[in-house]
Write a protein that holds these residues in place. Sequence first.
Motif, short mmCIF file in Angstrom:
data_model
loop_
_atom_site.label_atom_id
_atom_site.label_comp_id
_atom_site.label_asym_id
_atom_site.label_seq_id
_atom_site.Cartn_x
_atom_site.Cartn_y
_atom_site.Cartn_z
N VAL A 174 0.84 -1.21 0.00
CA VAL A 174 0.00 0.00 0.00
C VAL A 174 0.87 1.25 0.00
O VAL A 174 0.58 2.21 -0.72
CB VAL A 174 -0.97 -0.01 1.21
CG1 VAL A 174 -1.62 1.34 1.39
CG2 VAL A 174 -2.02 -1.08 1.02
N SER A 175 1.94 1.24 0.78
CA SER A 175 2.80 2.43 0.80
C SER A 175 3.48 2.64 -0.55
O SER A 175 3.65 3.77 -0.99
CB SER A 175 3.84 2.33 1.91
OG SER A 175 4.83 1.38 1.60
N TRP A 176 3.83 1.56 -1.24
CA TRP A 176 4.40 1.70 -2.58
C TRP A 176 3.38 2.27 -3.55
O TRP A 176 3.70 3.11 -4.38
CB TRP A 176 4.87 0.35 -3.11
CG TRP A 176 6.07 -0.21 -2.41
CD1 TRP A 176 6.86 0.39 -1.47
CD2 TRP A 176 6.61 -1.52 -2.60
NE1 TRP A 176 7.85 -0.47 -1.06
CE2 TRP A 176 7.73 -1.63 -1.74
CE3 TRP A 176 6.27 -2.60 -3.40
CZ2 TRP A 176 8.51 -2.78 -1.68
CZ3 TRP A 176 7.04 -3.74 -3.34
CH2 TRP A 176 8.15 -3.84 -2.49
N LEU A 195 9.88 6.53 -5.41
CA LEU A 195 10.23 5.20 -4.89
C LEU A 195 11.67 4.85 -5.27
O LEU A 195 12.10 5.15 -6.39
CB LEU A 195 9.31 4.14 -5.49
CG LEU A 195 7.96 3.93 -4.85
CD1 LEU A 195 7.14 2.95 -5.68
CD2 LEU A 195 8.08 3.43 -3.44
N PRO A 196 12.40 4.21 -4.38
CA PRO A 196 13.73 3.71 -4.76
C PRO A 196 13.59 2.67 -5.88
O PRO A 196 12.56 2.00 -6.01
CB PRO A 196 14.25 3.07 -3.48
CG PRO A 196 13.44 3.65 -2.38
CD PRO A 196 12.11 3.99 -2.97
N GLU A 197 14.61 2.54 -6.65
CA GLU A 197 14.57 1.68 -7.85
C GLU A 197 14.14 0.23 -7.56
O GLU A 197 13.29 -0.30 -8.27
CB GLU A 197 15.92 1.71 -8.56
CG GLU A 197 15.94 0.93 -9.86
CD GLU A 197 14.92 1.42 -10.88
OE1 GLU A 197 14.39 0.59 -11.62
OE2 GLU A 197 14.65 2.64 -10.93
N PRO A 198 14.68 -0.43 -6.51
CA PRO A 198 14.25 -1.83 -6.29
C PRO A 198 12.75 -1.95 -5.99
O PRO A 198 12.09 -2.84 -6.51
CB PRO A 198 15.08 -2.28 -5.09
CG PRO A 198 16.19 -1.32 -4.97
CD PRO A 198 15.74 -0.05 -5.60
N GLU A 199 12.23 -1.03 -5.17
CA GLU A 199 10.80 -1.07 -4.85
C GLU A 199 9.95 -0.75 -6.08
O GLU A 199 8.91 -1.36 -6.29
CB GLU A 199 10.46 -0.10 -3.71
CG GLU A 199 10.86 -0.60 -2.35
CD GLU A 199 12.29 -0.27 -1.99
OE1 GLU A 199 13.00 0.36 -2.81
OE2 GLU A 199 12.71 -0.64 -0.88
N ARG A 200 10.41 0.20 -6.89
CA ARG A 200 9.65 0.57 -8.09
C ARG A 200 9.57 -0.60 -9.06
O ARG A 200 8.49 -0.92 -9.57
CB ARG A 200 10.29 1.77 -8.77
CG ARG A 200 9.46 2.28 -9.94
CD ARG A 200 10.05 3.50 -10.64
NE ARG A 200 10.79 4.36 -9.77
CZ ARG A 200 12.01 4.84 -10.07
NH1 ARG A 200 12.59 4.54 -11.20
NH2 ARG A 200 12.63 5.63 -9.21
N THR A 201 10.68 -1.28 -9.30
CA THR A 201 10.64 -2.41 -10.22
C THR A 201 9.83 -3.56 -9.64
O THR A 201 9.12 -4.24 -10.37
CB THR A 201 12.07 -2.89 -10.56
OG1 THR A 201 12.76 -3.19 -9.35
CG2 THR A 201 12.81 -1.84 -11.35
#
Length: 166
Positions: free
Chosen positions: A44-46, A54-60
Motif C-alpha cells: 500500500v505504501s508503494w 520510490l527507490p529503484e528496487p521497490e519501483r521495479t
Amino acid sequence: MPTTRLLAEIREQGYPGSANLLVRYLDQGRADTERDIPAPRRLVSWIMTRPADLPEPERTHLEDLVSSCSQLTALVGHVRDFAALPTQRRGDELHAWMSIVDDTDLSSLHGFVRGLRKDLPAVVAGLTLPYGNGPIEGANTKVKLLKRQMYGRASFALLRRRILLN
C-alpha cells in the motif's frame, strides 16, 4: 507450523525456554530475506507513493507485481488518478473518476466511492477550492498543548493569558 504447536512439541522434548524466546529465534534473520510478495502495508505504501519517489528496487518490484495482476493494475491506476485530483485542484473531474470506478469490479473502491457520494458537495469543494482548515487545526493544537501543560496548576484566567500571549 504454528508457534504454539511447535512450542508444545519441543517442550515435550525438554525445552525450558519461553514462547517469546522461541518466537525471537524463529524470526531471526527474516527481515533481511527478500520475499516475492511484500507485506500488505508495504505494498500500500508503494502504491500511495509517487513512482518517481520510490527507490529503484521497490519501483521495479511494484511494476512486476502490478503487471502480473489485472485487478492490481486497475487499482493502482485508479488510486493514482484520484491522487492527481487534490494535488492539481481538479475536483470537477471527480464525477468522471467515480463513474469509471463504478464500472470496475473492485469492491473496495466501490465502498470508497459510496463514502464520497454521501458528502459529495464538500468533497468537490475540498478538491477544488484553495482553502483549507490547516491554520485552524494548528491553532486548536496549540491551545490544547497549552491546556495540557497547565493541567491542574492554575485558573482559567492564567490559561487565557498564556493563550493570548502565544
